[in-house]
Scaffold this motif. Structure first.
Motif, PDB file in Angstrom:
ATOM      1  N   ILE A  25       0.835  -1.202   0.000  1.00  0.00           N
ATOM      2  CA  ILE A  25       0.000   0.000   0.000  1.00  0.00           C
ATOM      3  C   ILE A  25       0.874   1.259   0.000  1.00  0.00           C
ATOM      4  CG2 ILE A  25      -1.637   1.367   1.368  1.00  0.00           C
ATOM      5  CD1 ILE A  25      -2.830  -1.305   2.347  1.00  0.00           C
ATOM      6  N   MET A  26       1.917   1.267   0.814  1.00  0.00           N
ATOM      7  CA  MET A  26       2.785   2.439   0.894  1.00  0.00           C
ATOM      8  C   MET A  26       3.478   2.695  -0.441  1.00  0.00           C
ATOM      9  SD  MET A  26       4.394   2.068   4.742  1.00  0.00           S
ATOM     10  CE  MET A  26       4.940   3.776   4.897  1.00  0.00           C
ATOM     11  N   LYS A  27       3.953   1.634  -1.064  1.00  0.00           N
ATOM     12  CA  LYS A  27       4.648   1.783  -2.343  1.00  0.00           C
ATOM     13  C   LYS A  27       3.689   2.219  -3.444  1.00  0.00           C
ATOM     14  CE  LYS A  27       8.430   1.467  -4.774  1.00  0.00           C
ATOM     15  NZ  LYS A  27       9.574   2.362  -4.509  1.00  0.00           N
ATOM     16  N   ASP A  28       2.483   1.662  -3.435  1.00  0.00           N
ATOM     17  CA  ASP A  28       1.480   2.046  -4.439  1.00  0.00           C
ATOM     18  C   ASP A  28       1.057   3.507  -4.256  1.00  0.00           C
ATOM     19  OD1 ASP A  28       1.531  -0.479  -5.508  1.00  0.00           O
ATOM     20  OD2 ASP A  28      -0.327  -1.146  -4.560  1.00  0.00           O
ATOM     21  N   THR A  29       0.962   3.944  -2.991  1.00  0.00           N
ATOM     22  CA  THR A  29       0.536   5.313  -2.690  1.00  0.00           C
ATOM     23  C   THR A  29       1.607   6.328  -3.054  1.00  0.00           C
ATOM     24  OG1 THR A  29      -0.831   4.499  -0.863  1.00  0.00           O
ATOM     25  CG2 THR A  29      -0.305   6.854  -0.874  1.00  0.00           C
ATOM     26  N   CYS A  30       2.854   6.011  -2.719  1.00  0.00           N
ATOM     27  CA  CYS A  30       3.983   6.916  -2.979  1.00  0.00           C
ATOM     28  C   CYS A  30       5.092   6.138  -3.681  1.00  0.00           C
ATOM     29  CB  CYS A  30       4.492   7.515  -1.678  1.00  0.00           C
ATOM     30  SG  CYS A  30       3.290   8.542  -0.810  1.00  0.00           S
ATOM     31  N   PRO A  31       5.016   5.994  -4.997  1.00  0.00           N
ATOM     32  CA  PRO A  31       5.991   5.195  -5.737  1.00  0.00           C
ATOM     33  C   PRO A  31       7.433   5.656  -5.568  1.00  0.00           C
ATOM     34  CG  PRO A  31       4.096   5.707  -7.113  1.00  0.00           C
ATOM     35  CD  PRO A  31       3.958   6.529  -5.865  1.00  0.00           C
ATOM     36  N   GLU A  32       7.610   6.931  -5.193  1.00  0.00           N
ATOM     37  CA  GLU A  32       8.966   7.447  -5.017  1.00  0.00           C
ATOM     38  C   GLU A  32       9.612   6.970  -3.722  1.00  0.00           C
ATOM     39  OE1 GLU A  32       6.297  10.657  -3.106  1.00  0.00           O
ATOM     40  OE2 GLU A  32       6.167   9.111  -4.644  1.00  0.00           O
ATOM     41  N   MET A  33       8.831   6.370  -2.850  1.00  0.00           N
ATOM     42  CA  MET A  33       9.358   5.898  -1.565  1.00  0.00           C
ATOM     43  C   MET A  33      10.245   4.668  -1.735  1.00  0.00           C
ATOM     44  SD  MET A  33       6.539   6.057   1.477  1.00  0.00           S
ATOM     45  CE  MET A  33       7.815   5.851   2.717  1.00  0.00           C
ATOM     46  N   MET A  34      11.252   4.556  -0.883  1.00  0.00           N
ATOM     47  CA  MET A  34      12.000   3.309  -0.730  1.00  0.00           C
ATOM     48  C   MET A  34      11.357   2.561   0.427  1.00  0.00           C
ATOM     49  SD  MET A  34      15.962   4.518  -1.027  1.00  0.00           S
ATOM     50  CE  MET A  34      15.714   5.958   0.002  1.00  0.00           C
ATOM     51  N   VAL A  35      10.765   1.435   0.134  1.00  0.00           N
ATOM     52  CA  VAL A  35      10.067   0.661   1.161  1.00  0.00           C
ATOM     53  C   VAL A  35      10.789  -0.656   1.367  1.00  0.00           C
ATOM     54  CG1 VAL A  35       7.902  -0.434   1.816  1.00  0.00           C
ATOM     55  CG2 VAL A  35       7.872   1.733   0.580  1.00  0.00           C
ATOM     56  N   GLY A  36      11.119  -0.944   2.623  1.00  0.00           N
ATOM     57  CA  GLY A  36      11.803  -2.183   2.941  1.00  0.00           C
ATOM     58  C   GLY A  36      11.114  -2.925   4.062  1.00  0.00           C
ATOM     59  N   ALA A  37      11.567  -4.142   4.305  1.00  0.00           N
ATOM     60  CA  ALA A  37      11.000  -4.986   5.345  1.00  0.00           C
ATOM     61  C   ALA A  37      11.963  -5.104   6.511  1.00  0.00           C
ATOM     62  CB  ALA A  37      10.691  -6.373   4.792  1.00  0.00           C
ATOM     63  N   GLY A  38      11.428  -4.987   7.729  1.00  0.00           N
ATOM     64  CA  GLY A  38      12.252  -5.124   8.927  1.00  0.00           C
ATOM     65  C   GLY A  38      11.820  -6.301   9.779  1.00  0.00           C
ATOM     66  N   THR A  39      12.646  -6.638  10.758  1.00  0.00           N
ATOM     67  CA  THR A  39      12.421  -7.786  11.646  1.00  0.00           C
ATOM     68  C   THR A  39      12.177  -9.049  10.812  1.00  0.00           C
ATOM     69  OG1 THR A  39      11.309  -6.194  13.114  1.00  0.00           O
ATOM     70  CG2 THR A  39      11.360  -8.469  13.833  1.00  0.00           C
ATOM     71  N   VAL A  40      12.979  -9.210   9.775  1.00  0.00           N
ATOM     72  CA  VAL A  40      12.882 -10.389   8.918  1.00  0.00           C
ATOM     73  C   VAL A  40      13.674 -11.526   9.560  1.00  0.00           C
ATOM     74  CG1 VAL A  40      13.437 -11.351   6.658  1.00  0.00           C
ATOM     75  CG2 VAL A  40      12.542  -9.018   6.836  1.00  0.00           C
ATOM     76  N   LEU A  41      12.991 -12.630   9.825  1.00  0.00           N
ATOM     77  CA  LEU A  41      13.597 -13.743  10.559  1.00  0.00           C
ATOM     78  C   LEU A  41      13.742 -15.016   9.736  1.00  0.00           C
ATOM     79  CD1 LEU A  41      11.641 -13.348  13.936  1.00  0.00           C
ATOM     80  CD2 LEU A  41      13.930 -12.494  13.401  1.00  0.00           C
ATOM     81  N   THR A  42      13.091 -15.075   8.567  1.00  0.00           N
ATOM     82  CA  THR A  42      13.119 -16.288   7.756  1.00  0.00           C
ATOM     83  C   THR A  42      13.232 -15.938   6.275  1.00  0.00           C
ATOM     84  OG1 THR A  42      10.718 -16.379   7.432  1.00  0.00           O
ATOM     85  CG2 THR A  42      11.591 -17.439   9.418  1.00  0.00           C
ATOM     86  N   THR A  43      13.663 -16.907   5.482  1.00  0.00           N
ATOM     87  CA  THR A  43      13.710 -16.695   4.032  1.00  0.00           C
ATOM     88  C   THR A  43      12.297 -16.595   3.460  1.00  0.00           C
ATOM     89  OG1 THR A  43      13.901 -19.093   3.675  1.00  0.00           O
ATOM     90  CG2 THR A  43      15.953 -17.813   3.747  1.00  0.00           C
ATOM     91  N   ALA A  44      11.339 -17.237   4.116  1.00  0.00           N
ATOM     92  CA  ALA A  44       9.942 -17.118   3.670  1.00  0.00           C
ATOM     93  C   ALA A  44       9.465 -15.679   3.784  1.00  0.00           C
ATOM     94  CB  ALA A  44       9.048 -18.048   4.488  1.00  0.00           C
TER      95      ALA A  44
END
Length: 215
Positions: free
Chosen positions: A56-75
């Motif tokens: 949703i954040m990326k679709d709303t503001c395509p200029e944003m760099m959006v990443g994932a945090g607290t990633v614990l698994t390859t899934a």
């Protein structure tokens, strides 16, 4: 990846976000961050619906760099990439996740706080690492100490960062940017205080400019 590292460094601060209600809040939060001059977000998997929030954040503001945090698994890496994540952040240093991200061609910033962590990150070919939890792990003094034998790294401290100490951290040459949740607290997000979030982002950007002499 080098370009992404540089863009994060130019902004100087990375909001670390836990979104409990992405359908209601993700779009407005993205707009508030961008309005404050901070077009980047680390959306953590500490809340259900993180992948939905990223999309949703990326679709709303395509200029944003959006990443994932607290990633614990390859899934979770796969889930984040499917949602459009441009970088992965892990709380600790897991070589399996790092090499998996590298195989996918996505930037990964693992949490490192010891010489052993740094040495492993060096062998994995990383250039920018997360220092987490920053204040609880020795803060600026420890970052400086570790930068002596490991001068090849740029560091992104996260944990205990606020407007009060942001400038002190950014004055350290090895620090590329600081992660923080002070501008995206649960109170601000759940209360839908978008103007306050924008204001905190603007204050953060001013500190970045003041320290780095580009304001």
């Amino acid at each position: 990846m080098q370009d992404l590292n540089q863009r994060i460094s130019q902004i100087g601060v990375v909001p670390v976000i836990k979104l409990n209600n992405p359908e209601r809040d993700a779009a407005n939060l993205a707009k508030a961050l961008c309005a404050g001059g901070v077009p980047v977000a680390e959306v953590t998997f500490r809340a259900a619906g993180a992948a939905k929030a990223m999309k949703i954040m990326k679709d709303t503001c395509p200029e944003m760099m959006v990443g994932a945090g607290t990633v614990l698994t390859t899934a979770q890496v796969d889930e984040a990439l499917e949602a459009g994540a441009e970088f992965i952040v892990t709380p600790g240093l897991d070589p399996e996740i790092v090499t998996y991200c590298q195989s996918k061609g996505v930037a990964v910033y693992p949490g490192c706080t010891t010489a052993t962590d740094y040495h492993t990150a060096y062998k994995l070919g990383l250039e920018l690492i997360k220092f987490f939890p920053a204040e609880q792990s020795g803060g600026i003094a420890k970052i400086k100490a570790l930068s002596a034998p490991f001068a090849m790294f740029k560091v992104m401290p996260t944990g205990g960062i606020s407007l009060k100490n942001l400038g002190d951290y950014l004055k350290v040459p090895v620090i590329a940017a600081c992660g923080g949740s002070y501008m995206v607290t649960a109170d601000l997000i759940d209360g839908q205080k978008w103007d306050e979030i924008t204001d905190l982002c603007k204050k953060s950007v001013e500190i970045v400019k003041e320290v780095r002499g580009n304001g």
